[in-house]
Write a protein that holds these residues in place. Structure first.
Motif, PDB file in Angstrom:
ATOM      1  N   LYS A   1       0.860  -1.176   0.000  1.00  0.00           N
ATOM      2  CA  LYS A   1       0.000   0.000   0.000  1.00  0.00           C
ATOM      3  C   LYS A   1       0.896   1.226   0.000  1.00  0.00           C
ATOM      4  N   ILE A   2       0.816   2.005  -1.073  1.00  0.00           N
ATOM      5  CA  ILE A   2       1.721   3.138  -1.254  1.00  0.00           C
ATOM      6  C   ILE A   2       0.914   4.406  -1.508  1.00  0.00           C
ATOM      7  N   GLY A   3       1.304   5.474  -0.828  1.00  0.00           N
ATOM      8  CA  GLY A   3       0.749   6.795  -1.081  1.00  0.00           C
ATOM      9  C   GLY A   3       1.867   7.747  -1.468  1.00  0.00           C
ATOM     10  N   THR A   4       1.535   8.800  -2.173  1.00  0.00           N
ATOM     11  CA  THR A   4       2.536   9.786  -2.567  1.00  0.00           C
ATOM     12  C   THR A   4       2.197  11.148  -1.985  1.00  0.00           C
ATOM     13  N   GLN A   5       3.236  11.924  -1.694  1.00  0.00           N
ATOM     14  CA  GLN A   5       3.062  13.266  -1.149  1.00  0.00           C
ATOM     15  C   GLN A   5       4.106  14.193  -1.752  1.00  0.00           C
ATOM     16  N   GLY A   6       3.908  15.494  -1.499  1.00  0.00           N
ATOM     17  CA  GLY A   6       4.874  16.495  -1.922  1.00  0.00           C
ATOM     18  C   GLY A   6       4.244  17.603  -2.734  1.00  0.00           C
ATOM     19  N   GLY A   7       4.928  18.754  -2.758  1.00  0.00           N
ATOM     20  CA  GLY A   7       4.384  19.915  -3.420  1.00  0.00           C
ATOM     21  C   GLY A   7       5.250  20.462  -4.521  1.00  0.00           C
ATOM     22  N   SER A   8       4.639  21.270  -5.375  1.00  0.00           N
ATOM     23  CA  SER A   8       5.311  21.946  -6.482  1.00  0.00           C
ATOM     24  C   SER A   8       5.803  20.898  -7.479  1.00  0.00           C
ATOM     25  N   ALA A   9       7.116  20.809  -7.716  1.00  0.00           N
ATOM     26  CA  ALA A   9       7.614  19.786  -8.639  1.00  0.00           C
ATOM     27  C   ALA A   9       7.251  18.391  -8.156  1.00  0.00           C
ATOM     28  N   LEU A  10       7.197  18.203  -6.836  1.00  0.00           N
ATOM     29  CA  LEU A  10       6.827  16.905  -6.283  1.00  0.00           C
ATOM     30  C   LEU A  10       5.348  16.614  -6.517  1.00  0.00           C
ATOM     31  N   GLY A  11       4.541  17.671  -6.643  1.00  0.00           N
ATOM     32  CA  GLY A  11       3.143  17.489  -7.029  1.00  0.00           C
ATOM     33  C   GLY A  11       3.030  17.075  -8.484  1.00  0.00           C
ATOM     34  N   ILE A  12       3.890  17.637  -9.334  1.00  0.00           N
ATOM     35  CA  ILE A  12       3.873  17.278 -10.757  1.00  0.00           C
ATOM     36  C   ILE A  12       4.256  15.820 -10.936  1.00  0.00           C
ATOM     37  N   THR A  13       5.302  15.360 -10.240  1.00  0.00           N
ATOM     38  CA  THR A  13       5.697  13.952 -10.383  1.00  0.00           C
ATOM     39  C   THR A  13       4.584  13.016  -9.930  1.00  0.00           C
ATOM     40  N   GLN A  14       3.780  13.459  -8.957  1.00  0.00           N
ATOM     41  CA  GLN A  14       2.645  12.633  -8.526  1.00  0.00           C
ATOM     42  C   GLN A  14       1.599  12.523  -9.630  1.00  0.00           C
ATOM     43  N   TYR A  15       1.217  13.664 -10.197  1.00  0.00           N
ATOM     44  CA  TYR A  15       0.208  13.628 -11.254  1.00  0.00           C
ATOM     45  C   TYR A  15       0.654  12.719 -12.397  1.00  0.00           C
ATOM     46  N   LEU A  16       1.924  12.818 -12.779  1.00  0.00           N
ATOM     47  CA  LEU A  16       2.374  12.084 -13.951  1.00  0.00           C
ATOM     48  C   LEU A  16       2.381  10.575 -13.717  1.00  0.00           C
ATOM     49  N   MET A  17       2.553  10.134 -12.473  1.00  0.00           N
ATOM     50  CA  MET A  17       2.539   8.690 -12.235  1.00  0.00           C
ATOM     51  C   MET A  17       1.124   8.157 -12.000  1.00  0.00           C
ATOM     52  N   GLY A  18       0.121   9.039 -12.020  1.00  0.00           N
ATOM     53  CA  GLY A  18      -1.237   8.602 -11.745  1.00  0.00           C
ATOM     54  C   GLY A  18      -1.830   7.652 -12.767  1.00  0.00           C
ATOM     55  N   PRO A  19      -1.843   7.996 -14.058  1.00  0.00           N
ATOM     56  CA  PRO A  19      -2.475   7.108 -15.045  1.00  0.00           C
ATOM     57  C   PRO A  19      -1.730   5.777 -15.191  1.00  0.00           C
ATOM     58  N   ASN A  20      -2.492   4.684 -15.207  1.00  0.00           N
ATOM     59  CA  ASN A  20      -1.963   3.334 -15.441  1.00  0.00           C
ATOM     60  C   ASN A  20      -0.931   2.913 -14.402  1.00  0.00           C
ATOM     61  N   ALA A  21      -1.018   3.463 -13.197  1.00  0.00           N
ATOM     62  CA  ALA A  21      -0.076   3.105 -12.144  1.00  0.00           C
ATOM     63  C   ALA A  21      -0.354   1.696 -11.637  1.00  0.00           C
ATOM     64  N   PRO A  22       0.651   1.035 -11.070  1.00  0.00           N
ATOM     65  CA  PRO A  22       0.416  -0.256 -10.409  1.00  0.00           C
ATOM     66  C   PRO A  22      -0.652  -0.120  -9.327  1.00  0.00           C
ATOM     67  N   THR A  23      -1.327  -1.208  -9.048  1.00  0.00           N
ATOM     68  CA  THR A  23      -2.436  -1.173  -8.082  1.00  0.00           C
ATOM     69  C   THR A  23      -1.973  -0.887  -6.659  1.00  0.00           C
ATOM     70  N   SER A  24      -0.679  -0.960  -6.406  1.00  0.00           N
ATOM     71  CA  SER A  24      -0.172  -0.634  -5.069  1.00  0.00           C
ATOM     72  C   SER A  24      -0.306   0.850  -4.752  1.00  0.00           C
ATOM     73  N   LEU A  25      -0.478   1.700  -5.776  1.00  0.00           N
ATOM     74  CA  LEU A  25      -0.663   3.129  -5.528  1.00  0.00           C
ATOM     75  C   LEU A  25      -2.101   3.364  -5.076  1.00  0.00           C
ATOM     76  N   LYS A  26      -2.284   3.624  -3.800  1.00  0.00           N
ATOM     77  CA  LYS A  26      -3.618   3.746  -3.206  1.00  0.00           C
ATOM     78  C   LYS A  26      -4.106   5.179  -3.082  1.00  0.00           C
ATOM     79  N   CYS A  27      -3.187   6.128  -2.907  1.00  0.00           N
ATOM     80  CA  CYS A  27      -3.621   7.511  -2.718  1.00  0.00           C
ATOM     81  C   CYS A  27      -2.504   8.467  -3.095  1.00  0.00           C
ATOM     82  N   GLN A  28      -2.909   9.689  -3.444  1.00  0.00           N
ATOM     83  CA  GLN A  28      -1.972  10.739  -3.805  1.00  0.00           C
ATOM     84  C   GLN A  28      -2.404  12.052  -3.164  1.00  0.00           C
ATOM     85  N   THR A  29      -1.416  12.873  -2.832  1.00  0.00           N
ATOM     86  CA  THR A  29      -1.682  14.202  -2.295  1.00  0.00           C
ATOM     87  C   THR A  29      -0.842  15.219  -3.059  1.00  0.00           C
ATOM     88  N   PRO A  30      -1.218  15.543  -4.288  1.00  0.00           N
ATOM     89  CA  PRO A  30      -0.470  16.571  -5.016  1.00  0.00           C
ATOM     90  C   PRO A  30      -0.767  17.959  -4.443  1.00  0.00           C
TER      91      PRO A  30
END
Length: 577
Positions: free
Chosen positions: A149-178
């Protein structure tokens, strides 16, 4: 770029790092202890701190490039744990894991490709981050200490990297906080078709991109396949993760944050649709822990919201504890207003909604000249009036004062020093007899002609106080060659009247009684935006410039109008923390 600007950029781009960890290294007999429940031992190259152990890895990507990664594991781990992942170009060592580790998470921080200790070339900004993000997730989910179970966090450039990994991500990605990121890098860098110079160029210089790469980003000013790897707006249906989108009304990615929320919430895949939340506060880039936003420090900011909200996401989706998550509405937004007068004035509080945009009425205010060559009126009645003309000289552009900036001073600032210029055209209401509430996007339709084949129109919406100050609410721009869309440019025919629409980004604001609503129009807002040379030549390739003679029409045939999204103030649902 001058040293002062570079220093400002360097300080700006690291504001979302959580502070470099200065931990005490403990040499212990448990350094290499074996954990039977995980069938795993801490490796010899790990570093022990009081409450956690830091393990360095070089995670291999599918093309063989290794990305330098810190894995911070609770020292007393005895079972697989959920993971919070940060992917950053600002140095993975700047992520402080202590708070999250103490709450029972493994914290992973990674240098993105080509940055700091990671291998590979930087290439076009963020172009590898979808692939690299997915490869990192797949590696993490296979580790014995991961509970998948993996979540992502971070702001600015770290928010951009979160958005980009969103589509077609492995099912282990459960939540994101861009936090203050963008799902569409092209739109963010070329607002209205014009280069956001103050955002893109200094940032790329400060983060070490080559001059050739900077030139490539600048000159690809039409939406082509070059930008496909760094925009997910056509792929929201491939996103299957819960999310919290966090932004500020004066942030560089204010509208982008809202667009990201709406994409996940309404267009996302089965696991994303209906599981997104949005928070928009009275903040500029990097000050959502409180403080002034330009010349105003808005009251009732509730600065603890940033920490609590991010905790709410991972508690719900990584630990199945909805207690905090369920306390937040789907949309939580701060309604701004003036603060210099009596406490009976409206605004400066938090409101909530089940959806965005909220239900609104549309208030139309028509532009009309009044005989003054540089000012006119805004009223609810369309009248025939003479055209209004201004010159735009690229050699003497209108300066940027405030707004949604990265390097320059950001937030709401008094615009009167600019509004006295002869190349600025003003339209305003009379003193308001009652408050006017604006929530959402404002559209402005102009009838316009120019002596040039290409030029810019900049617009600012301001609140004119009774004492004469003109405080910036929001602004935007349109590069006229892109008046019909950003996929291809079309030059104007000099002297031809065109109907054009400029859309201001979303905001929430109450114009109080005795104030005025003002629209300021010019041909530039530099260096926030690149100063158009008016020649029609490709960006960055002009050898000269022309002075544009720009004419705005408002009559029964050409009714120029500003359309304000105006809900009833009493319909706003207050939120109490």
């Amino acid at each position: 770029m001058n040293k002062k600007i570079l220093a400002l950029v360097l300080s700006s781009v690291v504001i979302f790092a959580s502070g470099i960890t200065v931990g005490i290294i403990y040499l212990s007999s448990t350094r290499y202890r074996y954990i039977p429940s995980l069938d795993w031992s801490f490796p010899q190259n790990c570093t022990f701190h009081q409450d956690y152990v830091s393990v360095p890895y070089m995670i291999p990507m599918r093309d063989g490039v290794g990305l330098a990664t810190n894995v911070h594991i609770p020292r007393d781990i005895d079972q697989p744990l959920p993971i919070v992942l940060f992917r950053t170009p600002y140095n993975k060592n700047g992520i402080n894991p202590e708070g999250l580790v103490s709450k029972g998470y493994i914290v992973v921080s990674q240098d993105t490709r080509g940055f700091h200790e990671s291998d590979g070339e930087k290439g076009f900004p963020f172009a590898h981050d979808q692939m690299d993000g997915h490869d990192t997730l797949r590696w993490l989910e296979k580790q014995p200490w991961s509970d998948k179970k993996i979540g992502t966090q971070g702001g600015s450039a770290l928010g951009i990297t979160q958005y980009l990994m969103g589509p077609n991500a492995p099912t282990s990605l459960k939540c994101q906080t861009p936090v203050v990121g963008t799902p569409d890098l092209f739109k963010a860098m070329f607002e209205g078709g014009e280069l956001r110079y103050e955002l893109l160029v200094p940032w790329m210089q400060a983060t070490g991109y080559s001059e050739n790469t900077i030139l490539s980003a600048i000159t690809n000013d039409t939406l082509t396949s070059v930008w496909d790897p760094v925009r997910i707006v056509n792929d929201f249906e491939q996103v299957n993760t819960a999310s919290l989108h966090f932004g500020g009304w004066y942030d560089i990615f204010a509208q982008d944050t809202i667009d990201g929320f709406m994409g996940y919430q309404y267009e996302g895949g089965l696991l994303a649709k209906g599981t997104a939340k949005l928070i928009m506060g009275p903040w500029r880039h990097g000050n959502f822990y409180g403080g002034p936003t330009g010349e105003i420090e808005f009251p009732n900011q509730n600065i603890e919201i940033a920490t609590y909200a991010q905790d709410a996401v991972i508690q719900k989706w990584l630990k199945n504890d909805p207690t905090l998550w369920d306390q937040y509405p789907t949309v939580l937004y701060y309604v701004m207003s003036s603060i210099d007068y009596n406490s009976d004035e409206l605004g400066n509080h938090w409101s909530q909604s089940d959806s965005w945009p909220i239900p609104i009425n549309v208030t139309s205010l028509f532009l009309a000249s009044t005989g003054d060559p540089h000012s006119g009126s805004l009223s609810d009645i369309s009248v025939d009036s003479a055209p209004s003309e201004i010159l735009y000289d690229p050699g003497n552009p209108t300066d940027t004062i405030g707004g949604n900036n990265l390097v320059l001073a950001a937030g709401t600032y008094d615009q009167t020093s600019l509004e006295s210029r002869e190349d600025v055209l003003l339209f305003e209401t009379s003193d308001l007899l009652e408050p006017v509430t604006v929530v959402g996007k404002t559209n402005i339709t102009f009838y316009f002609s120019s002596n040039c084949t290409d030029t810019d129109i900049t617009v600012k919406l301001t609140d004119v106080y009774p004492d004469g100050r003109s405080m910036l609410i929001c602004d935007s721009i349109l590069r006229l060659r892109y008046r019909n869309g950003i996929s291809s440019g079309e030059l104007m025919t000099p002297g031809t009247i065109y109907e054009i629409t400029i859309q201001l980004p979303s905001t929430t604001y109450v114009f109080n009684e005795a104030h005025k609503i003002r629209l300021a129009i010019s041909g530039s807002n530099y260096p926030r935006y690149f100063a158009n040379p008016n020649t029609g030549e490709p960006i960055w390739q002009n050898t000269t410039y022309y002075i544009a003679e720009n004419t705005f029409y408002s009559n029964s045939t050409h009714p120029s109008v500003i359309s304000l999204p105006t809900p009833e103030y009493t319909s706003l649902m207050p939120f109490v923390f």
